[in-house]
Enzyme design. Structure first.
Site, PDB file in Angstrom:
ATOM      1  N   HIS B 255      45.325  35.272  33.435  1.00 20.43           N
ATOM      2  CA  HIS B 255      44.169  35.270  34.340  1.00 20.43           C
ATOM      3  C   HIS B 255      44.618  35.442  35.792  1.00 20.43           C
ATOM      4  CE1 HIS B 255      40.045  33.958  35.569  1.00 20.43           C
ATOM      5  NE2 HIS B 255      40.693  33.516  36.636  1.00 20.43           N
ATOM      6  N   GLU B 256      45.588  34.655  36.211  1.00 19.85           N
ATOM      7  CA  GLU B 256      46.046  34.737  37.613  1.00 19.85           C
ATOM      8  C   GLU B 256      46.758  36.061  37.875  1.00 19.85           C
ATOM      9  OE1 GLU B 256      44.745  32.757  39.555  1.00 19.85           O
ATOM     10  OE2 GLU B 256      44.102  31.257  38.093  1.00 19.85           O
ATOM     11  N   HIS B 259      44.155  38.512  38.957  1.00 10.98           N
ATOM     12  CA  HIS B 259      43.863  38.384  40.396  1.00 10.98           C
ATOM     13  C   HIS B 259      44.999  38.976  41.235  1.00 10.98           C
ATOM     14  CE1 HIS B 259      40.215  35.995  40.218  1.00 10.98           C
ATOM     15  NE2 HIS B 259      40.776  35.061  39.477  1.00 10.98           N
ATOM     16  N   GLU B 285      37.086  38.483  39.990  1.00 12.05           N
ATOM     17  CA  GLU B 285      36.995  37.834  38.686  1.00 12.05           C
ATOM     18  C   GLU B 285      36.923  38.878  37.568  1.00 12.05           C
ATOM     19  OE1 GLU B 285      37.429  34.675  38.916  1.00 12.05           O
ATOM     20  OE2 GLU B 285      36.993  33.924  36.904  1.00 12.05           O
TER      21      GLU B 285
END
Lengths: 491, 491
Positions: B255-256, B259, B285
Site C-alpha cells: 500500500h505505501e 503512494h 489512494e
C-alpha cells in the site's frame, strides 16, 4: 513588548537552524543515495530563508527600540548575541555572501578531485578565488580592523590573531622538542588482533553512557566521518569502525560525546534561544578534548577501559594495563592532522594557522602555498611531505572558506589543559573515580562549570571562571603533555 | 520576469515543505524519545514560516502582475495551483488558523485519553470546539458556497459532496448485499504458524522492489503506523510487523509503495514545484489501493507471492495457491476501518462521510454522534458496536480537524476500479506477467497514465484521461468486487 517579540522571532529562527542541522545528520546517516541533488536544493532553501530572517529589517527595528539596560543579565546576554549576529549578517553584502556560497560548492568539488589526483595546481585557481572572497568578507566585516581577526569571530568571538600568536608561539618550541624526544625512544607495542565491529559499536554506546551522554535525548550511529549534531533535547553523534583499529571508533565516540554533552548540558531555560548553543568552537573543542584526552586517555581511565576491552575482544596483544595505556598514547610519525596524537596534533594546527593568516593578509600567494607548507612541515616534523594528499591538500577547510577555524582546535586543547588543572584541584580523588569507570564527578564538574552556561558568558570568561578566575594560557597544557609523555617514554 | 521570480520563491517554499515532511519521518522512526517537546516547537516554527510565506503580500503582487495567458500549459498549471493555494491561505483569518492549530493539539490528546478510557463524553467538548472551528473555516473559505465542499478542496480539489453522495449512494446497497452474502458462507481457512519478523522485513523490501519502488531514492523502516513521506528523489515508507500476521506487514508495505511510487514517478521537471506532488488524496489512494488490492490481492499475483512466502516461512497452513488466495481475501466480522477488507472498507468510509457532513452542516450535534454512529453501524453491518474504541472513537481524523478527508479513501477505491478496468483492456496479458512476479508492465502503465503527471491535470481529469476519456464512476469497482468475491465465496 519589543524584547518578547524579538525573542519569539529568534526562537523560530533557532528552531529552523536546528532543523537545518537535522538535515545534515540525515544526509550523513540515513538519506537515500539518490537524494543528493534534491537535498542540496532543500538545504539551500533553508539557508536562504535563515539568511533572510537574520538580516530582516524587522530585527533592526526591534534592536533600535530595545533598551538593554532594562533587561536582566540573561536578557542582556541574549541581546549581545542578537546584536552581534545582526551586525555581522547585515555588514556582509548579499551578493558577496551568495558568491562565497557558490564558490564553496565549486571549490569543494575541485579540492576533492585535486586530492584524488595528487594535483595541487588543479585546486589553486579555485582556492585563489576563495581567498579573494574571504579577504573581501573579512574587510567588510572588519570595517577598519584586521580582516583575519574579523573572520576569527565566526568561530571564536573575542579572539585575536595576536593573542593566538603569542600563545602558539609559546607552544611550538616545547612541542617540537617533546615530539622529537619521544620519537627517539622505542615505540610502545600496539594492539594486535581483529576487533568485531558490532562489538565496537556496543562498547561505543556503553562508553557514551559512561561519559554521561543522555541516550534518551540522542543516538549513536555510524557515518563516514564522526560528528555531533544538534542542541538541547536532540543531540546525535556518529562514529565509525575499522576491524583492525578499535581506538579509532572508541575515541571518536568519546570525542563526539564531549561535544554532545556540552549541548545536552546547557541550561534548559536557554533552549532554542541564542544562548542555547555552545559559545565558541574553542570552548566546544575543550569539552571534546578533555573527554577524549585528559580523561579518556588518562592512566586511571585506561586501566578501567583495558578490562572492558578484554571482556569484549579477549587478548589485546599488550602485556598489562600499563602496556595498554602506552598503546593508547603512542606517537607515530605521520602526515595527517586528524590521525595525530596529543603532542603532534597541535603542531599540525600551528602550521595551518600561520599559513592561512599569511594567505588572508596577502603575504603568501596560493601559488607558493605548497612550498611554504612543505618547508614548515620539514622544519617541525623532521621529514618531507611525500605527496599533496599528505600535505596541503589533506584538509577540507580552506576549500569551504573556513579561514579562522583551525586555531580553535589548539585553543580548545589549551582550554582543556586549564580546565583539567582546575578540575584536579577541585576533585583531588578524580583518578580513583576514573579507575572505577565512574565519571559522574568529573563530567558533573564540567557541566556545572562550563556546559550549563551555553552562550551566557564570553568564551575566555567561561574558561577563566571555571578555573577560579585564572585567565587561560598554554602553561597547563604543556606541563600536562610533558609530564604524561615524559613518563610513558621514560624521558 | 515576475513568473520566474514567483517560481523561485515557490521552489523555496516547496523545499521547506519537504523539510517539514522529513521531520515527520524522523519523529516516527529515529527521533530520541526525549526530544518530543523540542521537536513540537521546531515543527511549529517551520509551519509558521511556511504559513507566512504562503500568505505573503509578495505572492499577491506577483499574482497580480502575471498574465497566465502568456505562459505554456505547464506554466498555466503551476499558476492554477499557486492562485488557488494563495486564495485559500489568505481567505482564512490568521487567528482562526492559529486557534485550529492549538485546538488540534488539545483535541488530539483528549481523543487519545477518551479512547483509552472508553469515555466518549471526555472527548465531546473538544470535538464540539473543533466542529465549530471547522464550520467557521469552511464558511470563510466557501465565501457564499457550501462549507463542507470548501473543506473537501483541501483533500480533493474539484470534488463536491453532492457528487460523492451520488457515487456513494450507488455503492452502499450493493456493498451491503455483497458483504452479507459473503459472511453467510463458510470463512476460508486462514494462515497458521509464526512468521519471523526479520524475514517479514526482508520480504517487504523485496516486494517493494518488485512493485517498482526505487530504493536508491527511498528507504523502508519500521514504525508504529505505516506511512509514506516525501516527494521526488527522497520518498520513504514505513511498515510494521506482527509475528502472527505477515499480511499486515506485507500489504501495508505494498500500500505505501503505491503512494511512494506515485511521488517517485512524477516528472522530474516538476520537482520542488507546485506540480511536484500527487494531485489529490483520492488519486493518491487510487495508486496505493490498486497496488495493494487489484494487483497485490489478485489471483495471479498471490500465486507468485504464495511461493515466495513458502520459501521464507515454510508451511503456511493453507492447502494450495487457491487456498492462499482465499486467505488473502477473507471477510471477517469486525469494527475497525483500518483492518477491513476490500468489501467492508468502503462501508466504514460511507458511514463517516454521512456523519461528518451532518456535523459540519449542523444537522447533527456532537452529543448525538455516538448514537448516530451506532445506529448506522448496526444497519450496515448487522451487529452492534460493543465499545467506543470500536465505534466513534476509533479514528484520529476528527480530533485533528480533518473533515473532508474520509471520502477520499473510497473515491480512491472507485478510481482504482476504473484504472484497473482500463489497464486490463490495454494490457490483456497482465495476469500472465503478475503470475511471474513481473510487475514492470502494470506499474509502467500506471506511471505513464497517472503518476508522471503530478499536479498537471485536475484529479478527475487524470483518471478520465488514463481511462481513455471515460469519466470515473463506481461501476467498475462494484463489478470487480462482486466478480472477485462471488468467485471466492461461491455466491
Amino acid at each position: 513588548m519589543s524584547f518578547d517579540d524579538l525573542m519569539a522571532y529568534e526562537r523560530q529562527t533557532q528552531a529552523l537552524s536546528q532543523v537545518a542541522g537535522r538535515l545534515g545528520w540525515d544526509q550523513e546517516t540515513v538519506m537515500p543515495r539518490g537524494a543528493g541533488d534534491q537535498r542540496a536544493e532543500e538545504m539551500g532553501a533553508v539557508a536562504a530563508i535563515l539568511h533572510e530572517r537574520r538580516t530582516s529589517g524587522r530585527v533592526g527595528d526591534w534592536l533600535a527600540a530595545i533598551d538593554d539596560s532594562t533587561l536582566d543579565a540573561v536578557g542582556q546576554a541574549q541581546m549581545r548575541h542578537i546584536r552581534r549576529d545582526y551586525a555581522r549578517a547585515t555588514r556582509l553584502p548579499g551578493d558577496l555572501a551568495a558568491e562565497i556560497a557558490r564558490t564553496r560548492s565549486l571549490a569543494h568539488q575541485r579540492w576533492a578531485e585535486a586530492r584524488a589526483r595528487e594535483d595541487v595546481a588543479h585546486f589553486l585557481p579555485m582556492l585563489a578565488r576563495m581567498v579573494d572572497l574571504k579577504r573581501a568578507e573579512g574587510a567588510a566585516l572588519a570595517e577598519n580592523g584586521d580582516a583575519y581577526d574579523a573572520l576569527l569571530q565566526d568561530y571564536e568571538p573575542g579572539a585575536t590573531a595576536a593573542g593566538l600568536e603569542a600563545m602558539f608561539g609559546a607552544l611550538r618550541p616545547r612541542l617540537v622538542a617533546l615530539r622529537a624526544a619521544c620519537l627517539e625512544r622505542p615505540a610502545p607495542k600496539g594492539l594486535s588482533g581483529t576487533f568485531d565491529e558490532a562489538a565496537q559499536m556496543r562498547l561505543s554506546r556503553m562508553l557514551a553512557k559512561t561519559f554521561g551522554y543522555d541516550m534518551a535525548r540522542g543516538r549513536v550511529d555510524k557515518a563516514v566521518h564522526p560528528f555531533s549534531s544538534g542542541s538541547g533535547d536532540d543531540v546525535r553523534i556518529t562514529t565509525r569502525t575499522a576491524a583492525d583499529d578499535p581506538f579509532n571508533c572508541l575515541y571518536s565516540t568519546i570525542h563526539e560525546v564531549g561535544h554532545a554533552s556540552y549541548e545536552q548540558g546547557i541550561d534548559a531555560a536557554y533552549r532554542l534561544t541564542p544562548l542555547g548553543q555552545g559559545v565558541s568552537m574553542g570552548v566546544h573543542e575543550s569539552q571534546s578534548r578533555i573527554y577524549e584526552n585528559q580523561i579518556g586517555r588518562s592512566r586511571a581511565f585506561t586501566g578501567w577501559l583495558h578490562e572492558r576491552m578484554r571482556e569484549a575482544f579477549g587478548d589485546l596483544g599488550v602485556a598489562d594495563a600499563d602496556g595498554f595505556y602506552a598503546a593508547v598514547n603512542t606517537l607515530k610519525p605521520g602526515y595527517i592532522r586528524t590521525e595525530a596524537d596529543e603532542v603532534q596534533y597541535n603542531l599540525h594546527v600551528l602550521l595551518r594557522f600561520d599559513l592561512e593568516r599569511d594567505l588572508i593578509a596577502g603575504r603568501l600567494e596560493v601559488d607558493d602555498l605548497e612550498e611554504a607548507w612543505n618547508a614548515r612541515f620539514l622544519a617541525d616534523f623532521g621529514y618531507a611531505v611525500d605527496k599533496p594528499s599528505n600535505g596541503c591538500l589533506q584538509d577540507v577547510h580552506w576549500s569551504e572558506g573556513l579561514f579562522g577555524y583551525f586555531p580553535t582546535y589548539t585553543l580548545g586543547n589549551v582550554y582543556a589543559g586549564c580546565l583539567m588543572q582546575a578540575l584536579a584541584r577541585d576533585l583531588p580523588d578524580w583518578e580513583a573515580h576514573l579507575a572505577k569507570g565512574d565519571l559522574t564527578a568529573v563530567t558533573g564538574w564540567l557541566r556545572a562549570r562550563v556546559q550549563q552556561h551555553g552562550g551566557l558568558f564570553e568564551p575566555r570568561a567561561v574558561i577563566a571562571q571555571a578555573c577560579g578566575g585564572t585567565e587561560p594560557d598554554e602553561g597547563p597544557l604543556l606541563d600536562y603533555l610533558e609530564a604524561k609523555f615524559g613518563a610513558i617514554y621514560g624521558l
